[in-house]
Design an enzyme around this catalytic site. Structure first.
Site, PDB file in Angstrom:
ATOM      1  N   TYR A 158       0.841  -1.198   0.000  1.00 57.97           N
ATOM      2  CA  TYR A 158       0.000   0.000   0.000  1.00 57.97           C
ATOM      3  C   TYR A 158       0.880   1.254   0.000  1.00 57.97           C
ATOM      4  CZ  TYR A 158      -3.687   3.269   1.463  1.00 57.97           C
ATOM      5  OH  TYR A 158      -4.569   4.318   1.543  1.00 57.97           O
ATOM      6  N   LYS A 162       1.336   4.135  -3.050  1.00 51.60           N
ATOM      7  CA  LYS A 162       1.039   5.551  -2.849  1.00 51.60           C
ATOM      8  C   LYS A 162       2.262   6.430  -3.127  1.00 51.60           C
ATOM      9  CE  LYS A 162      -3.254   4.808  -1.813  1.00 51.60           C
ATOM     10  NZ  LYS A 162      -4.340   5.210  -2.740  1.00 51.60           N
TER      11      LYS A 162
END
Length: 262
Positions: A158, A162
């Protein structure tokens, strides 16, 4: 009464959480708002569309997987055909996977990257092509996160996705400024959504603490003294979608209540 000259926005992952809050805020701002989610969330996305129509603005619900290279351009074309144009793209759809890197399966890594980074790229690209064809510029806005600046343990894929959105946003801003397209990203912190409930549950399991304590532990770092709500993020996206941000591009700004300072 519907404004026939309203600007048109498309928000992905708008069935719930931050995406829904963004879609409703943009409708309140006077935009016509198309909304997207996957087929499994069809009921929720239709409810969001109805809530937008209740404000007096037009809406159009499109089921599509943002990681699919055919479905994304078709989604953008559908919005432009149904609502007349695309002026604002909010590439909000995202997923999380909570697990230590040593135990992480490649398939789980790929799944997170396919939605969070590939999906944002496909939405950016399809939106830019439509905006360039229209010839009137536009606003492209992506979902990053505070982990685009400092990762969280157990959120490796994750966090990496990002960071990728942050870099992609800068590159797109450089390339598309000549077309009067601005490209920026928003970086939420800890938000009271179902995603963070999932993160809390998995972190608590991994760290051997009661459910709820992981979220409490991370929330103690928030200077403003409370967990964010989706509307906090939507307010900032409202600015990015407006003409007030016309001279701002290539930025990924944290809206986290004061957790991370850059």
């Amino acid at each position: 009464m519907t404004n026939s000259i309203s600007r048109v926005a498309l928000v992905t992952g708008a069935g719930r959480g931050i995406g829904r809050a963004i879609a409703l805020r943009l409708a309140q701002d006077g935009l016509d708002v198309a909304v997207n989610d996957i087929a499994a969330n069809a009921e929720a996305i239709n409810e969001t569309a109805e809530a937008i129509r209740a404000t007096g603005q037009r809406s159009h619900a499109v089921l599509a997987d943002v990681s699919d290279a055919e479905e994304v351009p078709n989604m953008v074309a559908s919005v432009a055909s149904e609502l007349g144009a695309l002026d604002v793209m909010v590439a909000n759809a995202g997923i999380a996977h909570i697990q230590g890197l040593l135990d992480l399966e490649v398939a789980d890594w790929d799944r997170v990257m396919s939605v969070n980074l590939r999906g944002v790229f496909l939405c950016y690209q399809a939106a830019a092509r439509q905006m360039i064809k229209q010839g009137s510029g536009g606003k492209i806005i992506g979902a990053a996160s505070i982990v685009a600046y400092r990762p969280f343990a157990l959120l490796g894929p994750y966090s990496a996705s990002k960071w990728g959105v942050r870099g992609l946003t800068q590159a797109a801003a450089m390339e598309w400024a000549k077309h009067k397209i601005t490209v920026n990203a928003y970086c939420p912190g800890i938000v009271g959504t179902s995603m963070w409930e999932q993160i809390d549950e998995k972190l608590a399991e991994e760290e051997g603490i009661p459910k709820g304590d992981a979220l409490k532990k991370y929330s103690e770092a928030i200077a403003m003294g409370r967990v964010s709500v989706p509307e906090d993020v939507a307010k900032y996206v409202s600015y990015l979608a407006s003409t007030d941000s016309d001279y701002m591009t290539g930025q990924s700004v944290m809206i986290d209540g004061g957790i991370q300072f850059s």
